[in-house]
Motif scaffolding. Sequence first.
Motif: not given
Lengths: 715, 160
Positions: A457-465
């Motif tokens: 993993i080099a980059a990660m986004s996590n959006t929680i709604a």
Amino acid sequence: MHLSRRAMLAGTAASFTLFVCAEDALVRKVDAAQPALHQLGVYLTIGEDNRILFTTPNAEMGQGTFDALARMMAEELDASWEQIDIALSGRNVAMFNPKIYGQTTGGSLAIQGFGPVVRKAGAAARQMLRQAAAEQLGVAPDAVTMRDGTASANGMTLTYGELAEAASQLEAPKDVALKSPEEFRLIGKPYMRKEVRPKTTGEARFSVDVDLPNMAVAALAMPEEAWGKIKTPEGLNALKNRDDILAVAPVTGGFAIIAEDFWTAKSAADTLTVVVELTEDEQLSSSDIDAVIRSAVTSDKAEAALFAAVNEGEDLSASRAAIADAFKGAADQMEMLYSVPVWVHGALEPLSATALLDGKNLTLWAPSQNPKATVEVAAKAAGLEPSAVTLERTFIGGGFGRKWNTDFTLQAVEAAIALPGRPVKVIWTREQDTQHDFYRPQLYGSLKFGLDADGNIAAMSNTIAGQSIGRVWSARYNPAAPDYSMQNNPAYRIQSAHLETRPVDLPLPIGWWRSVSHQPTAFFYESALDELAARAGKDPFAYRLAHLDEPRGRRVLETLQTLVVNEEGAIGIAYSDAYGGYTAAAISVSLEEGYLQLNKIWAVADVGLAIDPDNVKAQIKGGIYFGLGPTLEGETQIENAVVVGNNLGDIGALTPTGAPPIDVTLIDNPGEAPAGVGEIGTPLIAPALCNAIVAAGGPRIRTLPVSKSDLQVQI
Amino acid sequence: MKKATYTLQINGEARTVEAAPDTPLLWVLRDGAKLTGTKYGCGVGYCGACTVLTDGIPTRSCSMPVDALDEGTAITTIEGFAEENPNHPVLQAWNDLQVPQCGYCQSGQILSAKAFLEDNPEPSAQDIKDGMTNLCRCGTYNEIAAAIAHAADLTKKSSA
């Protein structure tokens, strides 16, 4: 030997009712005004009979802090365990947990927060007793040996009971030294929890068991709908004229029907049909709720907040821009949409509370996780000052976060106002408990990973709604601060990360549920990591370890690996670093003709100093089972504001048949601060299980519960 | 429903209670006889928190109307069991293994385990899993299974 029932002492502020687990009597009648008892600080009373009463600041709902905090205090006091009695506190502002900013039980913060406080209380009392002994024996304090509730010097010995009066006159020391782990005689050692025996004889008193002279009992008439404006039902006035009904009271959320006993009250309440008015916006079913949250997680136009700034000073748009750049440089990308459903608490003891309005005083008997709010809400309803309200806490027959709320204690107060001078006990039915929960909210997680050439993993986004519990309930909620009720930090080293929360407002009542956002966060990340490991062609253990710096976490994972490396069958794993502990779990499953069989679970934990190692293991097992049932089959269906399926068989409550054996290994690490252990097991099981299902050749499950897939499960 | 008078044999004593005929035995015990060790959990006979023994047989008292009880049925609640047999192998095992967490289900678990072991004094792990159906929301199932096996051992040793 006759076991006395709960002793009641009403009236003066100096008197109090106690649940005391003594060697020979479950409930001792103790009057604080009695001269033979001496108060040493907020938590301790020592009797001249050499009994030591520890008043525990926390609620006891199965997590074991009733005993563990007493043990921590007794360790520093150098008392013998046999001479300790424990009482549950009411509301006491002097009992302040610095980690939770008050007396609330929650967040797995009792041992972490109150632990050091009560150890200091024990150490301070010990110093006062030592000083008193030195004066009476005519020696220097350093010459006095403190051990097992006695002080000795020059061949003479005094008991703490004999020293208590003199010690209580002394000023409490400000600074005290605490023992180091090698000096412990009680902490970490195996011996009986004091609440065990009364919980095996029927003597332990829960809220539903409160029994007072002249007490009346109320059942509730409540609507089936979880929200909406309640209308007065037909037939309510007719009930008032019945000889066997003492009073009928509108209460918040419904109507209390008060009689001499529960069945009479319930039979009368059951004759009423309470309906609600729903506005157009309130006419929601599960599919509508799902669509709102799904739309929020996928639309850039949704209300959003940065969960945590990875780089100092970064705001939401800067963080979004930075992660977009990071993804551009990645060799590979992977996107996933995960979700967890609405879940029910389902504590085995239905909600219940008892209130007595006696002139200008209100007494409340309640299984409360939240004494401050319970007292304040009660005072407001009765038009009294909080100082006129006395809270007597009972053992809690399962809390899991539900008994943090004050809806049910408020109803007891409202019912008691309708029948002044008599205690009124309100008991919910199981159906009401299920249909009027403060539910664990549904959440969606949209995860995107940028991978390097090795698949790491080099980059990660996590959006929680989803609905934010913090926004609804936390007095300390700050929209600019990380919303830990919705998301938690990843356990792994990620070069570039963007973490975002998107709160939505819906009428479904929501609340704290065992492990709160750690459950969804761990399910999302730990499932995703297995997906990424598979894409990179790597072993799930190796892939996690390649991204994990924390040495305590690495040791936990490596230990788990040695436990399961030679196991046959499909294994799934998960790792978590919640509540100050480091935990990992593995589960072995078999999948035959679509039927999922759970074989065995292993858990490894580094919780730092384990106050009661057997209880730590039991808590981890219980936490895992608490998560396992709804992971398999917890799907709360809502149809036009009504939670359909209103009993324990409908909520994913794990049965003995569905509970595979669990083997827990604790890493011995007493030099580290104790973690909270009541919740650390719960986040592990959903991802471990779903990873095992894939290992067994089954589908990747990104939407819980498992029963929504084609697999056949048994709970 | 109009109340009637019932004389029940509870823990070896004749107790007279007034109750509507449809009143579940659970509420007769709790509100009438003031024996609150028997718990209300689900009200539909599912969870087993209300388990008592009727003539030695585990019975979900929330689903047993008082009027349906045969006259003279011997009812044993957790209080009666524990007072009569304070050192019973099941109680001893439950304490040795410190089974309870919140404790709310344990009265029912213990009485179910007692009856289970009388039917099957040397159960296998699978027998225990198949035989115990009481719910525990805290998740003490591992400890319950171990305590039943331990109680079987204690019984065997004491009779050897």
